[in-house]
Design an enzyme around this catalytic site. Sequence first.
Site, PDB file in Angstrom:
ATOM      1  N   ASN A  85       6.033   8.709  -4.267  1.00 46.87           N
ATOM      2  CA  ASN A  85       6.460   7.802  -2.775  1.00 46.87           C
ATOM      3  C   ASN A  85       7.688   8.373  -4.148  1.00 46.87           C
ATOM      4  O   ASN A  85       8.944   7.717  -2.650  1.00 46.87           O
ATOM      5  CB  ASN A  85       6.485   6.432  -3.900  1.00 46.87           C
ATOM      6  CG  ASN A  85       5.333   5.930  -2.803  1.00 46.87           C
ATOM      7  OD1 ASN A  85       4.403   5.658  -2.155  1.00 46.87           O
ATOM      8  ND2 ASN A  85       5.361   3.987  -2.949  1.00 46.87           N
ATOM      9  N   VAL A  92      12.872   8.474  -1.343  1.00 46.10           N
ATOM     10  CA  VAL A  92      12.600   7.750  -2.518  1.00 46.10           C
ATOM     11  C   VAL A  92      11.642   6.202  -1.059  1.00 46.10           C
ATOM     12  O   VAL A  92      12.579   6.044  -0.550  1.00 46.10           O
ATOM     13  CB  VAL A  92      13.234   7.240  -3.522  1.00 46.10           C
ATOM     14  CG1 VAL A  92      12.951   5.850  -4.189  1.00 46.10           C
ATOM     15  CG2 VAL A  92      13.717   8.300  -4.320  1.00 46.10           C
ATOM     16  N   CYS A  93      10.523   6.410  -1.741  1.00 45.46           N
ATOM     17  CA  CYS A  93       9.745   5.091  -0.447  1.00 45.46           C
ATOM     18  C   CYS A  93       9.535   3.602  -1.023  1.00 45.46           C
ATOM     19  O   CYS A  93       7.870   3.763  -2.095  1.00 45.46           O
ATOM     20  CB  CYS A  93       8.716   5.925  -0.122  1.00 45.46           C
ATOM     21  SG  CYS A  93       7.813   4.542   1.335  1.00 45.46           S
ATOM     22  N   LEU A  94      10.531   2.559  -1.465  1.00 45.86           N
ATOM     23  CA  LEU A  94      10.142   1.791  -1.846  1.00 45.86           C
ATOM     24  C   LEU A  94       9.805   0.819  -1.692  1.00 45.86           C
ATOM     25  O   LEU A  94       8.851  -0.111  -2.147  1.00 45.86           O
ATOM     26  CB  LEU A  94      11.229   0.721  -2.670  1.00 45.86           C
ATOM     27  CG  LEU A  94      12.337   2.174  -3.541  1.00 45.86           C
ATOM     28  CD1 LEU A  94      13.618   0.877  -3.800  1.00 45.86           C
ATOM     29  CD2 LEU A  94      11.920   2.294  -5.305  1.00 45.86           C
TER      30      LEU A  94
END
Length: 443
Positions: A85, A92-94
């Site tokens: 992520n 940034v993949c939250l």
Amino acid sequence: MSHQSILRITREVSEIEKGNDLSLAIAYKESDIRNIKALIVGPPGTPYEFGFFEFSVNFPEDYPGNPPKVTALTTNSGRCRFNPNIYAGGKVCLTWPGKEGEGWSSAQCLESVLISIQSLMSSNPYENEPGYEDANSNEDRQAMTDYVAKIKHETLRIAVIQPLEESLNISKTMPGVDDADKMKDDSDDANNAEKEKSKRRQSFQPFDDLRKRRFLWYYESYMHTIDVESEKVKLNDPFREMRFEYRLNTMRGCFNYPDLKERLIRIRDEIMKETQRWAIEGLKTKTDDLCIASNLSTQLQQIMGDFEEQKNSSLHLSLVDDNPFVWGITYFGCPSTHLDGGVFNIKIHISPRFPQEQPRIFFEKPIFHHHVSKGGMLCYHTNRPGELKCHIEAVVQTIEEESPPFDPRTTVNLEASRLFWGTPEDRKKYIRALRRSLEDSTS
């Protein structure tokens, strides 16, 4: 940006700055609080342990109606993906788009965003990849192990060593350095590295001093990781590519722990030399009649007067060699405590750029204490970093506290920590070792 949005951001920033979370740090230019730099210290017990991961946080005009944009900066110039992520390009993949309940809420804040990123840095980051729940085969389990192994290596190389070498202006002249990058064209890499160095020197770098102090705290942990991990891999073994890595969004390279060890030693030596140079620089400011030297001398006198009023006889302060930038503490262990009978000589090294650069505090004879590194550096924290009296009070509190809460980020002597928080028999061994070090302190 509206006045309400600015107030909201200011409040959230202030809450983090006043907090005691040693794994988070933020900084910003006074002229632009909308653009923040954040540092997340990798959680203990994970492959990211004690790495320094930097992010930029940019708030939108309508914050908190929409979330801030977070970009990873610790990516080896866009060539290293540290997590399923956290992409090499900085994305940034939250959340997973479309899943109910996982969207942004205005009730969230800057701290919750940073904690969410920190939660990605788990002991098994492979689990952040969609479909992980179906990864049950022996091959999948081996892939998880291999993924953790290369993250440990690159955390040391990219998130610890590289930024410190750049801030200390250490040239990479040793053969074999950055072998992980040699899978790309060497000349292109050299040009890119030089461009990045130049860009870094000109950019806002607020965490350089924090990295140096924490490096001295965690030096033993870094070396321990190398000793353990180097037994599991062969020199120049290539990293295994994961199924979710592709094109430039990957972590390529090979293992070279001997090189990392040499570089860590050199960084430690350079930080210690820099600490000693503070005293020389400080004397020059005294000769040049700059006010910082006289201010420090005045502060010392005031602090000594305060301790005398409090009838504190366990502490004596003085200037070392009449230098306002090196303070000496003689601390007498309190009766009826584990420190009873000990006499400790402690040096406070103060930078001419205090408080932007924080003091570095060393025991002249290291004691066996979970907050004192083998090199003698004290690991402590104060909520008032700009007041030297608060630093001294934090020093005393840290070494006197007999039942502190467990926090692996502040336990910088691995053996002492293992015994202190071990079994009752381990605790007895800890006390005996501490007592022996007290006897050595008076010899």
